[in-house]
Design a protein around this motif. Sequence first.
Motif, PDB file in Angstrom:
ATOM      1  N   GLY A  46       0.813  -1.217   0.000  1.00 57.75           N
ATOM      2  CA  GLY A  46       0.000   0.000   0.000  1.00 57.75           C
ATOM      3  C   GLY A  46       0.840   1.257   0.000  1.00 57.75           C
ATOM      4  N   SER A  47       0.172   2.365   0.205  1.00 56.20           N
ATOM      5  CA  SER A  47       0.805   3.680   0.180  1.00 56.20           C
ATOM      6  C   SER A  47       1.706   3.865   1.388  1.00 56.20           C
ATOM      7  CB  SER A  47      -0.271   4.763   0.194  1.00 56.20           C
ATOM      8  OG  SER A  47      -1.005   4.700   1.423  1.00 56.20           O
ATOM      9  N   ASP A  48       2.511   4.925   1.349  1.00 57.65           N
ATOM     10  CA  ASP A  48       3.339   5.251   2.513  1.00 57.65           C
ATOM     11  C   ASP A  48       2.471   5.429   3.749  1.00 57.65           C
ATOM     12  OD1 ASP A  48       5.528   5.168   0.889  1.00 57.65           O
ATOM     13  OD2 ASP A  48       6.128   7.265   1.178  1.00 57.65           O
ATOM     14  N   ARG A  49       1.342   6.111   3.603  1.00 55.95           N
ATOM     15  CA  ARG A  49       0.472   6.346   4.752  1.00 55.95           C
ATOM     16  C   ARG A  49      -0.046   5.027   5.325  1.00 55.95           C
ATOM     17  NH1 ARG A  49      -1.822  10.766   7.740  1.00 55.95           N
ATOM     18  NH2 ARG A  49      -2.900   9.679   9.423  1.00 55.95           N
ATOM     19  N   GLY A 106      10.934   0.300   2.710  1.00 56.95           N
ATOM     20  CA  GLY A 106      11.207   1.111   1.533  1.00 56.95           C
ATOM     21  C   GLY A 106      10.960   2.595   1.682  1.00 56.95           C
ATOM     22  N   ILE A 107      10.610   3.055   2.892  1.00 58.04           N
ATOM     23  CA  ILE A 107      10.469   4.492   3.101  1.00 58.04           C
ATOM     24  C   ILE A 107      11.868   5.111   3.109  1.00 58.04           C
ATOM     25  CG2 ILE A 107       9.633   6.302   4.645  1.00 58.04           C
ATOM     26  CD1 ILE A 107       7.394   4.597   3.512  1.00 58.04           C
ATOM     27  N   PRO A 108      12.144   6.127   2.293  1.00 60.47           N
ATOM     28  CA  PRO A 108      13.489   6.712   2.257  1.00 60.47           C
ATOM     29  C   PRO A 108      13.888   7.269   3.623  1.00 60.47           C
ATOM     30  CG  PRO A 108      12.217   7.428   0.359  1.00 60.47           C
ATOM     31  CD  PRO A 108      11.250   6.731   1.271  1.00 60.47           C
ATOM     32  N   GLU A 109      15.136   7.035   3.979  1.00 54.59           N
ATOM     33  CA  GLU A 109      15.623   7.477   5.283  1.00 54.59           C
ATOM     34  C   GLU A 109      15.502   8.984   5.459  1.00 54.59           C
ATOM     35  OE1 GLU A 109      19.809   7.421   7.826  1.00 54.59           O
ATOM     36  OE2 GLU A 109      19.540   6.059   6.135  1.00 54.59           O
ATOM     37  N   ASP A 110      15.668   9.743   4.372  1.00 55.57           N
ATOM     38  CA  ASP A 110      15.630  11.201   4.523  1.00 55.57           C
ATOM     39  C   ASP A 110      14.221  11.739   4.768  1.00 55.57           C
ATOM     40  OD1 ASP A 110      14.517  10.927   1.998  1.00 55.57           O
ATOM     41  OD2 ASP A 110      16.136  11.963   0.941  1.00 55.57           O
ATOM     42  N   ARG A 111      13.209  10.863   4.746  1.00 56.39           N
ATOM     43  CA  ARG A 111      11.857  11.286   5.095  1.00 56.39           C
ATOM     44  C   ARG A 111      11.536  11.026   6.565  1.00 56.39           C
ATOM     45  NH1 ARG A 111       7.750   9.717   0.107  1.00 56.39           N
ATOM     46  NH2 ARG A 111       8.996  10.648  -1.567  1.00 56.39           N
ATOM     47  N   LEU A 112      12.435  10.403   7.269  1.00 61.18           N
ATOM     48  CA  LEU A 112      12.175   9.999   8.647  1.00 61.18           C
ATOM     49  C   LEU A 112      13.182  10.639   9.589  1.00 61.18           C
ATOM     50  CD1 LEU A 112      11.749   6.184   7.948  1.00 61.18           C
ATOM     51  CD2 LEU A 112       9.890   7.801   8.426  1.00 61.18           C
ATOM     52  N   THR A 113      12.711  11.108  10.726  1.00 60.09           N
ATOM     53  CA  THR A 113      13.613  11.598  11.762  1.00 60.09           C
ATOM     54  C   THR A 113      13.119  11.152  13.133  1.00 60.09           C
ATOM     55  OG1 THR A 113      12.443  13.714  12.007  1.00 60.09           O
ATOM     56  CG2 THR A 113      14.311  13.668  10.475  1.00 60.09           C
ATOM     57  N   VAL A 128       9.628  10.874  19.555  1.00 58.08           N
ATOM     58  CA  VAL A 128       8.648  10.404  18.582  1.00 58.08           C
ATOM     59  C   VAL A 128       9.364  10.205  17.245  1.00 58.08           C
ATOM     60  CG1 VAL A 128       6.725  11.565  19.724  1.00 58.08           C
ATOM     61  CG2 VAL A 128       8.003  12.764  17.916  1.00 58.08           C
ATOM     62  N   LEU A 129       8.676   9.552  16.318  1.00 56.35           N
ATOM     63  CA  LEU A 129       9.166   9.448  14.946  1.00 56.35           C
ATOM     64  C   LEU A 129       8.377  10.416  14.090  1.00 56.35           C
ATOM     65  CD1 LEU A 129      10.990   7.937  12.879  1.00 56.35           C
ATOM     66  CD2 LEU A 129       9.028   6.444  12.456  1.00 56.35           C
ATOM     67  N   THR A 130       9.071  11.185  13.253  1.00 60.17           N
ATOM     68  CA  THR A 130       8.389  12.105  12.342  1.00 60.17           C
ATOM     69  C   THR A 130       8.659  11.697  10.900  1.00 60.17           C
ATOM     70  OG1 THR A 130      10.253  13.623  12.731  1.00 60.17           O
ATOM     71  CG2 THR A 130       8.182  14.127  13.820  1.00 60.17           C
ATOM     72  N   TYR A 131       7.627  11.855  10.074  1.00 61.09           N
ATOM     73  CA  TYR A 131       7.680  11.470   8.664  1.00 61.09           C
ATOM     74  C   TYR A 131       7.342  12.684   7.807  1.00 61.09           C
ATOM     75  CZ  TYR A 131       5.847   9.736   4.206  1.00 61.09           C
ATOM     76  OH  TYR A 131       5.582   9.546   2.865  1.00 61.09           O
ATOM     77  N   TYR A 132       8.205  12.966   6.818  1.00 59.73           N
ATOM     78  CA  TYR A 132       8.026  14.098   5.911  1.00 59.73           C
ATOM     79  C   TYR A 132       7.555  13.578   4.548  1.00 59.73           C
ATOM     80  CZ  TYR A 132      10.549  16.829   9.375  1.00 59.73           C
ATOM     81  OH  TYR A 132      10.920  17.445  10.542  1.00 59.73           O
ATOM     82  N   PRO A 139       5.635  17.652   8.965  1.00 60.23           N
ATOM     83  CA  PRO A 139       5.768  16.217   9.247  1.00 60.23           C
ATOM     84  C   PRO A 139       4.554  15.648   9.958  1.00 60.23           C
ATOM     85  CG  PRO A 139       7.009  17.480  10.860  1.00 60.23           C
ATOM     86  CD  PRO A 139       6.491  18.469   9.848  1.00 60.23           C
ATOM     87  N   LEU A 140       4.397  14.324   9.792  1.00 56.70           N
ATOM     88  CA  LEU A 140       3.431  13.560  10.565  1.00 56.70           C
ATOM     89  C   LEU A 140       4.143  12.959  11.771  1.00 56.70           C
ATOM     90  CD1 LEU A 140       1.684  11.640   7.635  1.00 56.70           C
ATOM     91  CD2 LEU A 140       0.834  13.676   8.821  1.00 56.70           C
ATOM     92  N   VAL A 141       3.427  12.807  12.866  1.00 56.71           N
ATOM     93  CA  VAL A 141       4.037  12.348  14.116  1.00 56.71           C
ATOM     94  C   VAL A 141       3.520  10.956  14.466  1.00 56.71           C
ATOM     95  CG1 VAL A 141       4.320  12.809  16.579  1.00 56.71           C
ATOM     96  CG2 VAL A 141       4.253  14.717  14.944  1.00 56.71           C
TER      97      VAL A 141
END
Length: 209
Positions: A46-49, A106-113, A128-132, A139-141
């Motif tokens: 599915g999608s990233d979300r 497969g989520i790119p590392e540079d989208r996650l912090t 927390v983990l944030t996703y861009y 970002p999403l938390v």
Amino acid sequence: MPASQVLTRESFVISEQTMRRMAQRFGTDARTRLLAWQNLIQTIEGSDRARLERVNRFLNTMQFVDDAIHWKQTDYWATPIEFVASNGGDCEDFAIAKFFTLIKLGIPEDRLTLTYVKALRLNQAHMVLTYYPTPGAEPLVLDNLVEAILPSSQRTDLLPVYSMNGSGLWLAKQRGKGQLVGGSDRLKRWNDLLDRMSDEMEQDKETTP
């Protein structure tokens, strides 16, 4: 070492040797949890979300346990295998496990912090983990305290302090990624974590026929 080099996108299979080792440390249910995590990674689509939602929901079923009780240390960053096998950890362990699981998916590392915040209602430090979704986007938390994945602007209970991934360390600026201030090698625990994950992988290779 970039995080993505530690947990690559190759087929994810936890070795029988690791299963036995974790069961010896944490009990027979450790195998069941690790197999469920492995199955999630092998089958999720599915999608990233959609991936964010499933990973967040699965890992949030683990128990929150303070490091002093769970690991007999004041501040210990567990590997994802340790976290899942032991069925718990503190906020850093939840965020780290989500970070590496999503990279594996497969989520790119540079989208996650990994983002340190002050949890205002609890009046304490929290991670927390944030996703861009895109560079510069809000970002999403992903949080073990709140099940819903929300944009950072809706998490007014969290005050960002700094964030990091395998590529860099940033001072938080409002609710974005902020100003790059140095490599993540400034955090010894991060490098210790990557080393232990690398050791786990090498042990698996040594026991694979």
